[in-house]
Enzyme design. Structure first.
Site, short mmCIF file in Angstrom:
data_model
loop_
_atom_site.label_atom_id
_atom_site.label_comp_id
_atom_site.label_asym_id
_atom_site.label_seq_id
_atom_site.Cartn_x
_atom_site.Cartn_y
_atom_site.Cartn_z
N HIS A 25 0.85 -1.39 0.01
CA HIS A 25 0.15 0.01 0.08
C HIS A 25 0.95 1.11 -0.04
O HIS A 25 1.97 1.35 0.11
CB HIS A 25 -1.07 -0.05 1.38
N HIS A 34 3.79 6.98 3.82
CA HIS A 34 4.90 5.98 3.80
C HIS A 34 4.34 5.02 2.56
O HIS A 34 3.41 4.96 1.90
CB HIS A 34 5.11 5.02 4.95
N GLU A 50 7.74 0.98 4.91
CA GLU A 50 7.32 -0.39 5.86
C GLU A 50 7.65 -1.51 5.26
O GLU A 50 7.31 -1.45 4.00
CB GLU A 50 5.92 0.05 6.19
#
Lengths: 134, 134
Positions: free
Chosen positions: B7, B79, B130
């Site tokens: 994502h 992010h 991440e």
């Protein structure tokens, strides 16, 4: 209306170092550097299984990303690109919804040779959005 | 090492308005708002054919994204999340390559119930990364 996420663009201060980071540290498949003088950028494509990351570095005097790099010396996420089937229909719907198109509102030929438009970040959660006809 | 882009996370000042923008203006499929108190965020998932956009808004007193929103009042890209097969092997390789892991270096349970780590933006082209084990 929007389809796939075509790419995430990340502006970087050092294209070779960024390519090394994605290839060697993150273990991704990375292209060679490609100059796109019409767009004022040199780009490296990071191929992920479902989308691309485009690492961008300014090329030439009037690069559209030069100011971004001045403000973000370490680099940073610059825009997301969503695919659309019909860019003129997409533009007309966006304008009808009150969204602002950057530039003169006419699609330009983007970095992949396809028609693109950029949308005003203030209308899209502070995020510069490119739409590309595929 | 990295696999799919899981994502892109976008922090937004008004979650309802952001959900409307993605649903009505951009014509995407958008979930309802989901509170994730353990993560200090409320999130709306935008489902694209190949990946997700996660719209994030601070929840509670100590939200990890509160400062980002103070600095970026209109919101912005926060992010990217890349999938990995084995998060401990990924961490060990990243550390061996000289990359910095945020926090104590131990994976936490992320917003999708899977182990995650965050990597230092200065080591990844100014981009908070991440990694999530899938």
């Amino acid at each position: 209306m929007i389809g796939r996420l075509n790419h995430v663009a990340i502006v970087v201060p050092d294209l070779e170092a960024a390519a090394r980071t994605y290839r060697d540290t993150l273990g991704a498949t990375v292209s060679g550097a490609v100059d796109l003088p019409d767009h004022g950028v040199t780009t490296v494509f990071v191929e992920l299984p479902n989308t691309k990351i485009e690492l961008l570095h300014p090329l030439g005097e009037d690069s559209p990303i030069a100011k971004f790099l001045e403000k973000n010396a370490s680099g940073g996420m610059h825009h997301v690109c969503y695919e659309v089937e019909d860019i003129l229909a997409a533009r007309d719907k966006l304008v009808a919804e009150g969204a602002r198109i950057l530039g003169d509102g006419e699609p330009k030929t983007g970095a992949h040779g396809k028609p693109v438009l950029f949308l005003h970040p203030k209308d899209f959660c502070g995020t510069l959005v490119e739409i590309e006809e595929v």
